[in-house]
Structure formats: C-alpha cells, structure tokens
Write a protein that holds these residues in place. Structure first.
Motif, PDB file in Angstrom:
ATOM      1  N   ASP A  64      -4.148   0.940   4.755  1.00  0.00           N
ATOM      2  CA  ASP A  64      -3.237  -0.024   4.135  1.00  0.00           C
ATOM      3  C   ASP A  64      -3.110   0.190   2.630  1.00  0.00           C
ATOM      4  O   ASP A  64      -2.060  -0.074   2.050  1.00  0.00           O
ATOM      5  N   ASP A  65      -4.155   0.692   1.980  1.00  0.00           N
ATOM      6  CA  ASP A  65      -4.112   0.880   0.529  1.00  0.00           C
ATOM      7  C   ASP A  65      -3.663   2.293   0.137  1.00  0.00           C
ATOM      8  O   ASP A  65      -3.888   2.738  -0.978  1.00  0.00           O
ATOM      9  N   PHE A  66      -2.983   2.999   1.013  1.00  0.00           N
ATOM     10  CA  PHE A  66      -2.566   4.383   0.777  1.00  0.00           C
ATOM     11  C   PHE A  66      -1.766   4.544  -0.514  1.00  0.00           C
ATOM     12  O   PHE A  66      -1.953   5.493  -1.254  1.00  0.00           O
ATOM     13  N   ASP A  67      -0.854   3.628  -0.808  1.00  0.00           N
ATOM     14  CA  ASP A  67       0.019   3.753  -1.976  1.00  0.00           C
ATOM     15  C   ASP A  67      -0.615   3.249  -3.270  1.00  0.00           C
ATOM     16  O   ASP A  67      -0.013   3.357  -4.336  1.00  0.00           O
ATOM     17  N   GLU A  68      -1.806   2.694  -3.212  1.00  0.00           N
ATOM     18  CA  GLU A  68      -2.460   2.171  -4.402  1.00  0.00           C
ATOM     19  C   GLU A  68      -3.250   3.282  -5.097  1.00  0.00           C
ATOM     20  O   GLU A  68      -4.048   3.969  -4.481  1.00  0.00           O
ATOM     21  N   LEU A  69      -2.987   3.433  -6.400  1.00  0.00           N
ATOM     22  CA  LEU A  69      -3.705   4.438  -7.177  1.00  0.00           C
ATOM     23  C   LEU A  69      -4.952   3.826  -7.790  1.00  0.00           C
ATOM     24  O   LEU A  69      -4.940   2.660  -8.197  1.00  0.00           O
TER      25      LEU A  69
END
Length: 80
Positions: A64-69
């Motif tokens: 779910d946190d794939f797009d969070e840097l």
C-alpha cells in the motif's frame, strides 16, 4: 565478443544448411562478395508466448505504501 564467422557467396550457397544450423545455435554469419562483407545472417528472436491479461494475478504483491518516498529521498528531490 567473438567475431562473426565469414563465408564468401560461393561457400554460403554450398553450405547454406550448415550456416543455418550455426545461426540456430546463436552464431552470427557474415557473407562477403569479393572480400567485402555484404550481409549478416543473425538468429531471429524467439516469440514470447503471452498467456493473456491477468496471468500473474495473485503472484505479484504491491504494498500500500509503494508510492511513498522515504523522507530523505523526498527531501533530495525537493518534494517536501
């Protein structure tokens, strides 16, 4: 990288079956006329067998946190 094997036109006509066997194993063959290369015989890429859409369903998980840097990377790109 190994140099391509080279045949003159007469040799290529005489030994076409042998040349095709060599190419089928991945070799590249150069055919020359009067000592000048004029053609290269190369193996064709094998066709990729596609099984259709959704064939990897259930085999790949994207968190779910794939797009969070991470903060330090976001800062380095001026994204915070």
């Amino acid at each position: 990288m190994e140099a391509a094997r080279q045949y003159n036109v007469h040799e290529a006509k005489t030994h076409l079956s042998r040349i095709l066997e060599q190419v089928a194993t991945g070799e590249e063959i150069v055919i020359s006329k009067a000592g000048e290369p004029v053609a290269k015989v190369v193996p064709l890429r094998p066709k990729v067998k596609r099984t259709g859409r959704g064939s990897l369903r259930g085999q790949i998980h994207i968190p779910d946190d794939f797009d969070e840097l991470p903060d330090d990377i976001a800062d380095a790109f001026g994204m915070r």
